[in-house]
Design a protein around this motif. Structure first.
Motif, PDB file in Angstrom:
ATOM      1  N   ASN A 116       0.813  -1.211   0.000  1.00  0.00           N
ATOM      2  CA  ASN A 116       0.000   0.000   0.000  1.00  0.00           C
ATOM      3  C   ASN A 116       0.851   1.268   0.000  1.00  0.00           C
ATOM      4  OD1 ASN A 116      -2.593  -1.174  -0.040  1.00  0.00           O
ATOM      5  ND2 ASN A 116      -2.379  -1.699   2.116  1.00  0.00           N
ATOM      6  N   GLU A 117       1.995   1.235   0.682  1.00  0.00           N
ATOM      7  CA  GLU A 117       2.893   2.393   0.640  1.00  0.00           C
ATOM      8  C   GLU A 117       3.436   2.605  -0.767  1.00  0.00           C
ATOM      9  OE1 GLU A 117       5.842   1.757   3.638  1.00  0.00           O
ATOM     10  OE2 GLU A 117       4.405   2.038   5.272  1.00  0.00           O
ATOM     11  N   SER A 118       3.766   1.506  -1.449  1.00  0.00           N
ATOM     12  CA  SER A 118       4.245   1.614  -2.833  1.00  0.00           C
ATOM     13  C   SER A 118       3.151   2.159  -3.749  1.00  0.00           C
ATOM     14  CB  SER A 118       4.707   0.254  -3.345  1.00  0.00           C
ATOM     15  OG  SER A 118       5.757  -0.228  -2.566  1.00  0.00           O
ATOM     16  N   LEU A 119       1.923   1.663  -3.565  1.00  0.00           N
ATOM     17  CA  LEU A 119       0.804   2.167  -4.359  1.00  0.00           C
ATOM     18  C   LEU A 119       0.564   3.647  -4.092  1.00  0.00           C
ATOM     19  CD1 LEU A 119      -1.765  -0.756  -4.089  1.00  0.00           C
ATOM     20  CD2 LEU A 119      -0.520  -0.016  -6.119  1.00  0.00           C
ATOM     21  N   TYR A 120       0.711   4.063  -2.843  1.00  0.00           N
ATOM     22  CA  TYR A 120       0.519   5.472  -2.497  1.00  0.00           C
ATOM     23  C   TYR A 120       1.575   6.342  -3.183  1.00  0.00           C
ATOM     24  CZ  TYR A 120       0.085   9.741   0.186  1.00  0.00           C
ATOM     25  OH  TYR A 120      -0.072  11.045   0.541  1.00  0.00           O
ATOM     26  N   MET A 121       2.841   5.911  -3.117  1.00  0.00           N
ATOM     27  CA  MET A 121       3.898   6.703  -3.752  1.00  0.00           C
ATOM     28  C   MET A 121       3.724   6.757  -5.263  1.00  0.00           C
ATOM     29  SD  MET A 121       7.338   5.975  -1.494  1.00  0.00           S
ATOM     30  CE  MET A 121       7.518   4.304  -2.034  1.00  0.00           C
ATOM     31  N   LEU A 122       3.313   5.648  -5.864  1.00  0.00           N
ATOM     32  CA  LEU A 122       3.071   5.615  -7.308  1.00  0.00           C
ATOM     33  C   LEU A 122       1.918   6.534  -7.693  1.00  0.00           C
ATOM     34  CD1 LEU A 122       3.804   4.287 -10.025  1.00  0.00           C
ATOM     35  CD2 LEU A 122       2.104   2.551  -9.489  1.00  0.00           C
ATOM     36  N   ALA A 123       0.836   6.488  -6.925  1.00  0.00           N
ATOM     37  CA  ALA A 123      -0.311   7.352  -7.217  1.00  0.00           C
ATOM     38  C   ALA A 123       0.046   8.817  -7.002  1.00  0.00           C
ATOM     39  CB  ALA A 123      -1.497   6.954  -6.345  1.00  0.00           C
ATOM     40  N   SER A 124       0.880   9.092  -6.010  1.00  0.00           N
ATOM     41  CA  SER A 124       1.317  10.470  -5.776  1.00  0.00           C
ATOM     42  C   SER A 124       2.120  10.998  -6.962  1.00  0.00           C
ATOM     43  CB  SER A 124       2.146  10.533  -4.499  1.00  0.00           C
ATOM     44  OG  SER A 124       2.652  11.813  -4.285  1.00  0.00           O
ATOM     45  N   ALA A 125       3.018  10.169  -7.482  1.00  0.00           N
ATOM     46  CA  ALA A 125       3.794  10.580  -8.657  1.00  0.00           C
ATOM     47  C   ALA A 125       2.894  10.762  -9.872  1.00  0.00           C
ATOM     48  CB  ALA A 125       4.884   9.546  -8.946  1.00  0.00           C
ATOM     49  N   GLN A 126       1.904   9.876 -10.032  1.00  0.00           N
ATOM     50  CA  GLN A 126       0.969  10.019 -11.150  1.00  0.00           C
ATOM     51  C   GLN A 126       0.156  11.300 -11.021  1.00  0.00           C
ATOM     52  OE1 GLN A 126      -1.261   6.392 -10.871  1.00  0.00           O
ATOM     53  NE2 GLN A 126       0.015   5.333 -12.370  1.00  0.00           N
ATOM     54  N   GLU A 127      -0.244  11.633  -9.808  1.00  0.00           N
ATOM     55  CA  GLU A 127      -1.027  12.853  -9.615  1.00  0.00           C
ATOM     56  C   GLU A 127      -0.194  14.091  -9.932  1.00  0.00           C
ATOM     57  OE1 GLU A 127      -4.010  14.772  -6.345  1.00  0.00           O
ATOM     58  OE2 GLU A 127      -2.152  13.875  -5.634  1.00  0.00           O
ATOM     59  N   LYS A 128       1.061  14.089  -9.517  1.00  0.00           N
ATOM     60  CA  LYS A 128       1.935  15.228  -9.822  1.00  0.00           C
ATOM     61  C   LYS A 128       2.158  15.367 -11.323  1.00  0.00           C
ATOM     62  CE  LYS A 128       4.342  15.161  -5.424  1.00  0.00           C
ATOM     63  NZ  LYS A 128       5.578  14.790  -4.717  1.00  0.00           N
ATOM     64  N   ALA A 129       2.358  14.246 -11.999  1.00  0.00           N
ATOM     65  CA  ALA A 129       2.562  14.286 -13.447  1.00  0.00           C
ATOM     66  C   ALA A 129       1.301  14.769 -14.162  1.00  0.00           C
ATOM     67  CB  ALA A 129       2.964  12.912 -13.960  1.00  0.00           C
ATOM     68  N   ALA A 130       0.146  14.294 -13.718  1.00  0.00           N
ATOM     69  CA  ALA A 130      -1.112  14.723 -14.345  1.00  0.00           C
ATOM     70  C   ALA A 130      -1.368  16.208 -14.081  1.00  0.00           C
ATOM     71  CB  ALA A 130      -2.278  13.889 -13.828  1.00  0.00           C
ATOM     72  N   ASP A 131      -1.012  16.665 -12.881  1.00  0.00           N
ATOM     73  CA  ASP A 131      -1.183  18.086 -12.568  1.00  0.00           C
ATOM     74  C   ASP A 131      -0.267  18.941 -13.434  1.00  0.00           C
ATOM     75  OD1 ASP A 131      -2.313  20.233 -11.135  1.00  0.00           O
ATOM     76  OD2 ASP A 131      -0.548  20.305  -9.822  1.00  0.00           O
ATOM     77  N   LYS A 132       0.959  18.482 -13.621  1.00  0.00           N
ATOM     78  CA  LYS A 132       1.886  19.222 -14.470  1.00  0.00           C
ATOM     79  C   LYS A 132       1.387  19.260 -15.918  1.00  0.00           C
ATOM     80  CE  LYS A 132       6.252  18.734 -13.666  1.00  0.00           C
ATOM     81  NZ  LYS A 132       7.615  18.159 -13.597  1.00  0.00           N
ATOM     82  N   MET A 133       0.853  18.130 -16.399  1.00  0.00           N
ATOM     83  CA  MET A 133       0.315  18.078 -17.758  1.00  0.00           C
ATOM     84  C   MET A 133      -0.904  18.993 -17.878  1.00  0.00           C
ATOM     85  SD  MET A 133      -0.735  14.784 -20.159  1.00  0.00           S
ATOM     86  CE  MET A 133      -1.176  13.844 -18.764  1.00  0.00           C
ATOM     87  N   LEU A 134      -1.758  19.005 -16.871  1.00  0.00           N
ATOM     88  CA  LEU A 134      -2.943  19.856 -16.886  1.00  0.00           C
ATOM     89  C   LEU A 134      -2.551  21.335 -16.901  1.00  0.00           C
ATOM     90  CD1 LEU A 134      -6.060  19.959 -16.702  1.00  0.00           C
ATOM     91  CD2 LEU A 134      -5.793  20.014 -14.231  1.00  0.00           C
ATOM     92  N   GLN A 135      -1.564  21.704 -16.094  1.00  0.00           N
ATOM     93  CA  GLN A 135      -1.116  23.095 -16.073  1.00  0.00           C
ATOM     94  C   GLN A 135      -0.520  23.508 -17.414  1.00  0.00           C
ATOM     95  OE1 GLN A 135      -1.820  25.235 -13.717  1.00  0.00           O
ATOM     96  NE2 GLN A 135      -2.800  23.578 -12.584  1.00  0.00           N
ATOM     97  N   SER A 136       0.231  22.599 -18.043  1.00  0.00           N
ATOM     98  CA  SER A 136       0.810  22.943 -19.348  1.00  0.00           C
ATOM     99  C   SER A 136      -0.278  23.052 -20.415  1.00  0.00           C
ATOM    100  CB  SER A 136       1.876  21.925 -19.735  1.00  0.00           C
ATOM    101  OG  SER A 136       1.446  21.033 -20.680  1.00  0.00           O
ATOM    102  N   GLU A 137      -1.301  22.195 -20.335  1.00  0.00           N
ATOM    103  CA  GLU A 137      -2.407  22.294 -21.292  1.00  0.00           C
ATOM    104  C   GLU A 137      -3.202  23.575 -21.098  1.00  0.00           C
ATOM    105  OE1 GLU A 137      -4.710  18.763 -20.879  1.00  0.00           O
ATOM    106  OE2 GLU A 137      -3.290  17.523 -21.981  1.00  0.00           O
ATOM    107  N   LEU A 138      -3.402  23.965 -19.846  1.00  0.00           N
ATOM    108  CA  LEU A 138      -4.116  25.218 -19.587  1.00  0.00           C
ATOM    109  C   LEU A 138      -3.334  26.419 -20.094  1.00  0.00           C
ATOM    110  CD1 LEU A 138      -5.573  24.615 -16.017  1.00  0.00           C
ATOM    111  CD2 LEU A 138      -6.840  24.834 -18.149  1.00  0.00           C
ATOM    112  N   LYS A 139      -2.003  26.351 -19.961  1.00  0.00           N
ATOM    113  CA  LYS A 139      -1.178  27.468 -20.417  1.00  0.00           C
ATOM    114  C   LYS A 139      -1.113  27.530 -21.934  1.00  0.00           C
ATOM    115  CE  LYS A 139       3.420  27.763 -20.303  1.00  0.00           C
ATOM    116  NZ  LYS A 139       4.766  27.686 -19.746  1.00  0.00           N
ATOM    117  N   ASN A 140      -1.029  26.380 -22.603  1.00  0.00           N
ATOM    118  CA  ASN A 140      -0.870  26.365 -24.058  1.00  0.00           C
ATOM    119  C   ASN A 140      -2.173  26.502 -24.825  1.00  0.00           C
ATOM    120  OD1 ASN A 140       1.867  26.027 -23.738  1.00  0.00           O
ATOM    121  ND2 ASN A 140       1.752  23.801 -23.847  1.00  0.00           N
ATOM    122  N   ASN A 141      -3.256  26.008 -24.283  1.00  0.00           N
ATOM    123  CA  ASN A 141      -4.529  26.036 -24.998  1.00  0.00           C
ATOM    124  C   ASN A 141      -5.473  27.050 -24.340  1.00  0.00           C
ATOM    125  OD1 ASN A 141      -3.571  23.891 -26.520  1.00  0.00           O
ATOM    126  ND2 ASN A 141      -4.424  22.396 -25.104  1.00  0.00           N
TER     127      ASN A 141
END
Length: 95
Positions: A64-89
């Motif tokens: 569960n700790e591994s799943l939490y860290m993986l999901a945390s990294a996925q959330e950060k990556a998705a947030d970064k992608m969302l911010q870049s999409e908001l800035k570019n589009n």
């Protein structure tokens, strides 16, 4: 933009699920120690039972700790992608 927002929400949900599972493991561990009978056969069988349960709970916590860290990294990556999409589009809501 919708895909990255959905990915962020799914990752956030996975993080909450992993946190909940870790909390349930800790509650089960404390309950097991609290409800253990004083006299349940010889000491070796009781210690073997505790060792087996401790291994299962520790393995589950590590998973569960591994799943939490993986999901945390996925959330950060998705947030970064969302911010870049908001800035570019730039979407015009006036049109």
């Amino acid at each position: 933009m919708l895909v990255s927002l959905m990915a962020k929400m799914i990752a956030s949900n996975q993080m909450r699920d992993a946190q909940y599972a870790m909390m349930q493991n800790r509650i089960n561990m404390m309950s097991m120690c609290r409800n253990m009978p004083t006299f349940c056969g010889n000491d070796y069988s009781r210690l073997a039972m505790l060792n087996d349960m401790d291994k299962r709970i520790a393995t589950s916590n590590m998973t569960n700790e591994s799943l939490y860290m993986l999901a945390s990294a996925q959330e950060k990556a998705a947030d970064k992608m969302l911010q870049s999409e908001l800035k570019n589009n730039h979407i015009s809501y006036i049109a």
